[in-house]
Motif scaffolding. Structure first.
Motif, short mmCIF file in Angstrom:
data_model
loop_
_atom_site.label_atom_id
_atom_site.label_comp_id
_atom_site.label_asym_id
_atom_site.label_seq_id
_atom_site.Cartn_x
_atom_site.Cartn_y
_atom_site.Cartn_z
N UNK A 19 -0.54 -0.42 4.58
CA UNK A 19 -1.66 0.25 4.18
C UNK A 19 -1.14 1.41 3.48
N UNK A 20 -1.88 1.96 2.79
CA UNK A 20 -1.66 3.42 2.21
C UNK A 20 -2.52 4.62 2.86
N UNK A 21 -1.80 5.65 2.91
CA UNK A 21 -2.61 6.80 3.60
C UNK A 21 -2.07 8.12 2.64
N UNK A 22 -3.00 8.94 2.62
CA UNK A 22 -2.62 10.35 1.75
C UNK A 22 -1.43 10.92 2.13
N UNK A 55 -11.22 6.09 3.83
CA UNK A 55 -11.42 4.56 3.86
C UNK A 55 -11.41 3.78 2.71
N UNK A 56 -11.77 4.63 1.59
CA UNK A 56 -11.59 4.08 0.15
C UNK A 56 -9.95 3.67 -0.35
N UNK A 57 -9.15 4.39 0.49
CA UNK A 57 -8.01 4.08 0.09
C UNK A 57 -7.25 3.04 1.19
N UNK A 58 -7.78 3.05 2.22
CA UNK A 58 -7.39 1.86 3.18
C UNK A 58 -7.97 0.56 2.60
N UNK A 59 -9.37 0.61 2.39
CA UNK A 59 -9.84 -0.58 1.72
C UNK A 59 -9.16 -1.39 0.62
N UNK A 60 -8.78 -0.28 -0.18
CA UNK A 60 -7.91 -0.87 -1.40
C UNK A 60 -6.36 -1.54 -1.07
N UNK A 61 -5.90 -1.33 0.04
CA UNK A 61 -4.35 -1.38 0.29
C UNK A 61 -4.05 -1.92 1.83
N UNK A 62 -5.04 -2.13 2.58
CA UNK A 62 -4.92 -2.77 4.05
C UNK A 62 -4.46 -4.09 3.91
N UNK A 63 -3.41 -4.45 4.70
CA UNK A 63 -2.79 -5.87 5.05
C UNK A 63 -2.53 -5.90 6.47
N UNK A 64 -2.76 -7.21 6.98
CA UNK A 64 -2.17 -7.50 8.21
C UNK A 64 -1.68 -8.81 8.47
N UNK A 77 1.45 7.52 0.77
CA UNK A 77 2.42 6.87 1.45
C UNK A 77 2.07 5.25 1.75
N UNK A 78 3.06 4.70 2.01
CA UNK A 78 2.71 3.42 2.79
C UNK A 78 3.16 3.11 3.95
N UNK A 79 2.29 2.70 4.98
CA UNK A 79 2.85 2.35 6.36
C UNK A 79 3.21 1.05 6.52
N UNK A 80 4.37 0.57 7.10
CA UNK A 80 4.82 -0.75 6.88
C UNK A 80 5.17 -1.21 8.31
N UNK A 81 4.69 -0.53 9.55
CA UNK A 81 5.03 -0.89 10.71
C UNK A 81 4.25 -1.91 11.63
N UNK A 129 -15.76 -2.95 9.74
CA UNK A 129 -15.31 -2.59 8.87
C UNK A 129 -14.50 -3.37 7.98
N UNK A 130 -14.85 -3.30 6.74
CA UNK A 130 -13.81 -4.35 5.94
C UNK A 130 -12.61 -3.68 5.38
N UNK A 131 -11.48 -3.79 5.70
CA UNK A 131 -10.43 -3.17 4.95
C UNK A 131 -9.38 -4.16 4.38
N UNK A 132 -9.49 -4.50 3.05
CA UNK A 132 -8.63 -5.33 2.45
C UNK A 132 -9.40 -6.69 2.82
N UNK A 133 -8.58 -7.66 2.94
CA UNK A 133 -9.33 -8.94 3.21
C UNK A 133 -9.72 -9.40 4.50
N UNK A 134 -9.35 -8.09 5.54
CA UNK A 134 -9.62 -8.17 6.99
C UNK A 134 -11.26 -7.78 7.12
#
Length: 214
Positions: free
Chosen positions: A78-81, A202-211, A69-73, A145-150
Motif C-alpha cells: 500500500x501507499x502512504x504519505x 484512507x483515500x490513498x490506501x483505498x487506491x493502492x491497498x493489496x493483500x 512511499x510504498x509499503x511492501x512487507x 473498510x474497503x481498501x482496494x479489493x479487500x
C-alpha cells in the motif's frame, strides 16, 4: 495531538515462534522518483546527475518525487504519505512490527505467525488495548473498510486520554507473510470526526491497498 500512542497498545504477543525476519525488512521503503521530459515519465535516482541529449541538443529535465512511499512487507502492499516517519521492530522472533507516523495519523502493521488465527488475534488485541487504557476510558464498536479489493471487517476502538480522543481501527487478515494485524490510528477533531489527514490517508490506501492471500 496524540503521538506514538499506538506503541502503548502493544498487542498481545502470541507464543508461537517463527524464524527471524530477514534484515532487509527493516529498510524504509524508498522515495519513488521519476524524470519528466516532454510529458513522459522516466524512472531516475534522486539527486543522481543525468546528462540528457536529444537531436535538438540539451533538453531541460525535471526530477520529481512521488507524494507517497510504498509499503511492501508482511504480504501487504500500500501507499502512504512520503512525509510519514517509518520505523521497524524485528527483534522479537514471534512478531514483526512496522509503524508509519504522521502528525495526526499512524499506520501500524503487526505480523504474527501463520498459525495464529486472525479473529483470535483481533479479539486479543482489542482486549489487551481496553485493559491497558481502561474500559471506562474506551469503547469498541464494529468497523468495516474497503481498501482496494479487500472488504475488511474489524473493530473501532475509541479512547479518551487526558481529555484527548484517539480512534484506532483494528483489522486482521491472513496473508502469505503471516497473520497481519492492521491498525489505523487517528486523532479526530473536537466533534469526533476523522481528521483531514486521516481522510487523505484512507483515500490513498483505498487506491493502492493489496493483500497477497495464502
Amino acid at each position: 495531538m496524540i503521538r506514538r500512542l499506538g506503541w502503548v497498545l502493544a498487542p498481545l504477543l502470541l507464543a508461537a515462534a517463527v524464524p527471524r525476519a530477514e534484515a532487509q525488512e527493516d529498510r524504509e521503503p524508498p522515495l519513488l522518483t521519476y524524470l519528466e521530459v516532454g510529458g513522459i515519465k522516466t524512472p531516475i535516482e534522486l539527486d543522481k546527475p543525468l546528462d540528457l541529449k536529444t537531436q535538438e541538443g540539451m533538453t531541460s529535465v525535471t526530477l520529481r518525487v512521488e507524494p507517497y512511499r510504498e509499503f511492501p512487507y508482511a504480504g501487504l502492499g500500500f501507499r502512504y504519505p512520503r512525509s510519514y516517519a517509518f520505523d521497524a521492530d524485528l527483534d522479537n522472533p514471534g512478531i514483526r512490527m512496522w509503524t508509519m507516523e504522521g502528525p495526526d495519523c499512524t499506520v501500524m502493521v503487526f505480523c504474527y505467525p501463520s498459525s495464529s488465527d486472525p479473529a483470535t488475534t483481533l479479539d486479543q488485541s482489542i482486549e489487551g488495548a481496553r485493559e491497558r487504557f481502561g474500559a471506562e476510558e474506551s469503547s469498541a464498536e464494529p468497523a468495516s473498510l474497503k481498501l482496494g479489493d479487500e472488504e475488511l471487517s474489524g473493530t473501532l476502538l475509541k479512547i479518551l486520554i487526558g481529555g484527548q480522543s484517539m480512534h484506532q481501527h483494528f483489522f486482521s487478515l491472513a496473508t502469505v507473510g503471516g497473520t497481519v494485524l492492521l491498525i489505523l490510528q487517528d486523532s479526530p477533531d473536537d466533534g469526533g470526526e476523522p481528521s483531514a489527514e486521516y481522510k487523505a490517508l484512507i483515500e490513498m490506501l483505498q487506491g493502492s491497498f493489496q493483500a497477497e492471500r495464502q
